[in-house]
Design a protein around this motif. Structure first.
Motif, PDB file in Angstrom:
ATOM      1  N   MET A   1       0.842  -1.189   0.000  1.00 44.02           N
ATOM      2  CA  MET A   1       0.000   0.000   0.000  1.00 44.02           C
ATOM      3  C   MET A   1       0.884   1.248   0.000  1.00 44.02           C
ATOM      4  N   TRP A   2       0.407   2.259  -0.732  1.00 41.48           N
ATOM      5  CA  TRP A   2       1.166   3.500  -0.866  1.00 41.48           C
ATOM      6  C   TRP A   2       0.276   4.686  -0.522  1.00 41.48           C
ATOM      7  N   LEU A   3       0.871   5.692   0.113  1.00 33.75           N
ATOM      8  CA  LEU A   3       0.151   6.922   0.429  1.00 33.75           C
ATOM      9  C   LEU A   3       0.870   8.088  -0.226  1.00 33.75           C
ATOM     10  N   THR A   4       0.111   8.889  -0.958  1.00 35.79           N
ATOM     11  CA  THR A   4       0.661  10.054  -1.641  1.00 35.79           C
ATOM     12  C   THR A   4       0.001  11.317  -1.104  1.00 35.79           C
ATOM     13  N   ARG A   5       0.824  12.287  -0.737  1.00 39.66           N
ATOM     14  CA  ARG A   5       0.330  13.600  -0.312  1.00 39.66           C
ATOM     15  C   ARG A   5       0.547  14.583  -1.455  1.00 39.66           C
ATOM     16  N   ILE A   6      -0.536  15.156  -1.917  1.00 39.74           N
ATOM     17  CA  ILE A   6      -0.480  16.107  -3.023  1.00 39.74           C
ATOM     18  C   ILE A   6      -0.916  17.478  -2.513  1.00 39.74           C
ATOM     19  N   THR A   7      -0.095  18.481  -2.767  1.00 42.14           N
ATOM     20  CA  THR A   7      -0.469  19.861  -2.469  1.00 42.14           C
ATOM     21  C   THR A   7      -0.788  20.534  -3.792  1.00 42.14           C
ATOM     22  N   PRO A   8      -2.078  20.670  -4.122  1.00 44.66           N
ATOM     23  CA  PRO A   8      -2.439  21.209  -5.430  1.00 44.66           C
ATOM     24  C   PRO A   8      -2.141  22.705  -5.540  1.00 44.66           C
ATOM     25  N   ASP A   9      -1.803  23.124  -6.740  1.00 48.09           N
ATOM     26  CA  ASP A   9      -1.573  24.540  -7.019  1.00 48.09           C
ATOM     27  C   ASP A   9      -2.934  25.205  -7.199  1.00 48.09           C
ATOM     28  N   LEU A  10      -3.331  26.004  -6.220  1.00 46.22           N
ATOM     29  CA  LEU A  10      -4.664  26.599  -6.241  1.00 46.22           C
ATOM     30  C   LEU A  10      -4.778  27.775  -7.203  1.00 46.22           C
ATOM     31  N   ASN A  11      -3.693  28.104  -7.881  1.00 41.69           N
ATOM     32  CA  ASN A  11      -3.756  29.135  -8.921  1.00 41.69           C
ATOM     33  C   ASN A  11      -4.223  28.561 -10.255  1.00 41.69           C
ATOM     34  N   ARG A  12      -4.393  27.237 -10.294  1.00 44.10           N
ATOM     35  CA  ARG A  12      -4.795  26.578 -11.532  1.00 44.10           C
ATOM     36  C   ARG A  12      -6.307  26.349 -11.565  1.00 44.10           C
ATOM     37  N   THR A  53      -7.999  20.515   4.735  1.00 41.28           N
ATOM     38  CA  THR A  53      -7.584  21.917   4.775  1.00 41.28           C
ATOM     39  C   THR A  53      -6.672  22.100   5.976  1.00 41.28           C
ATOM     40  N   THR A  54      -5.445  22.513   5.729  1.00 41.36           N
ATOM     41  CA  THR A  54      -4.440  22.668   6.778  1.00 41.36           C
ATOM     42  C   THR A  54      -4.026  24.138   6.865  1.00 41.36           C
ATOM     43  N   PRO A  55      -3.285  24.514   7.909  1.00 42.58           N
ATOM     44  CA  PRO A  55      -2.793  25.901   7.984  1.00 42.58           C
ATOM     45  C   PRO A  55      -1.952  26.298   6.778  1.00 42.58           C
ATOM     46  N   ASP A  56      -1.370  25.299   6.102  1.00 45.91           N
ATOM     47  CA  ASP A  56      -0.540  25.579   4.928  1.00 45.91           C
ATOM     48  C   ASP A  56      -1.319  25.507   3.624  1.00 45.91           C
ATOM     49  N   GLY A  57      -2.620  25.231   3.711  1.00 46.07           N
ATOM     50  CA  GLY A  57      -3.427  25.154   2.495  1.00 46.07           C
ATOM     51  C   GLY A  57      -4.125  23.813   2.353  1.00 46.07           C
ATOM     52  N   VAL A  58      -4.603  23.552   1.153  1.00 43.57           N
ATOM     53  CA  VAL A  58      -5.342  22.318   0.875  1.00 43.57           C
ATOM     54  C   VAL A  58      -4.367  21.189   0.568  1.00 43.57           C
ATOM     55  N   GLY A  76       2.522  20.636 -13.448  1.00 45.61           N
ATOM     56  CA  GLY A  76       2.250  21.786 -12.609  1.00 45.61           C
ATOM     57  C   GLY A  76       1.013  21.670 -11.746  1.00 45.61           C
ATOM     58  N   TYR A  77       0.383  20.497 -11.724  1.00 44.87           N
ATOM     59  CA  TYR A  77      -0.847  20.322 -10.933  1.00 44.87           C
ATOM     60  C   TYR A  77      -0.599  20.599  -9.453  1.00 44.87           C
ATOM     61  N   GLY A  78       0.588  20.246  -8.988  1.00 45.83           N
ATOM     62  CA  GLY A  78       0.943  20.476  -7.590  1.00 45.83           C
ATOM     63  C   GLY A  78       2.191  19.694  -7.242  1.00 45.83           C
TER      64      GLY A  78
END
Length: 209
Positions: A1-12, A53-58, A76-78
């Motif tokens: 099993m794998w876990l991926t954390r993605i921080t999306p670019d909210l300017n897109r 939703t975290t203090p650093d963003g989504v 560039g998705y994130g």
């Protein structure tokens, strides 16, 4: 099993579209799985996800059975980071103290005493939702010690021809492992309904205490 954390670019535009529409987000995370899985592709790929939703963003958490194809995300998705969950799952033992988090679709099916509404699903909130989680946790090898709950934004689709709405409650707290095998299966398969739409991903960490 794998876990991926993605921080999306909210300017897109595409990240905003995905975050606003649960069907689009489902389609997006499915691109991380291999092709040709046929019927029940999500279950075969073991894909579960949760939006936070975290203090650093989504942040978008995505769990998969195989290492995800991050290159399938648009350029560039994130930003993303992936790690192997298997060592953590293998280390689970009875009596271990853990912190947990799950965003779940807490519902129950109405009994026959409700007449015409019998058999229909109804959402749970407050103490009823917390009792729902305690029962599900116990049935999946986890005894809840502490618990806080918070209603999250519902999962919705933007397609009026196929309206989708799933209520989501996030449960956080500490717990004790009672059955490691049941708990591993719960992590791998998820808990509850609406797993295709951001519910059911159970996250575990060693208790900080």
């Amino acid at each position: 099993m794998w876990l991926t954390r993605i921080t999306p670019d909210l300017n897109r535009r595409d990240t905003h579209d995905d975050l606003a529409d649960t069907v689009k987000m489902h389609q997006r995370v499915m691109t991380l799985a291999e092709d040709g899985l046929g019927d029940q592709a999500r279950q075969r790929a073991g894909i579960l996800y949760r939006i936070e939703t975290t203090p650093d963003g989504v942040r978008l958490l995505v769990q998969t059975r195989e290492e995800p194809r991050i290159e399938q995300l648009p350029d560039g998705y994130g930003t993303s980071e992936t790690h192997d969950l298997q060592p953590q799952l293998d280390a689970l033992t009875a009596g271990m103290s853990l912190d947990y988090r799950i965003a779940a679709n807490a519902t129950k099916r109405l009994a026959t005493v409700y007449g015409a509404k019998a058999g229909k699903l109804t959402m749970l909130s407050g103490e009823e939702a917390e009792d729902w989680w305690r029962q599900r946790a116990e049935a999946n090898g986890l005894h809840v010690e502490t618990l806080t709950s918070a209603r999250q934004e519902s999962a919705r689709s933007g397609d009026q021809r196929r309206p989708i709405k799933h209520t989501i409650t996030r449960f956080d707290g500490s717990a004790t492992v009672t059955d490691p095998d049941l708990l591993r299966t719960a992590v791998e398969d998820g808990i509850g309904r609406a797993k295709a739409y951001g519910c059911g991903l159970l996250s575990l960490t060693l208790n900080s205490a």
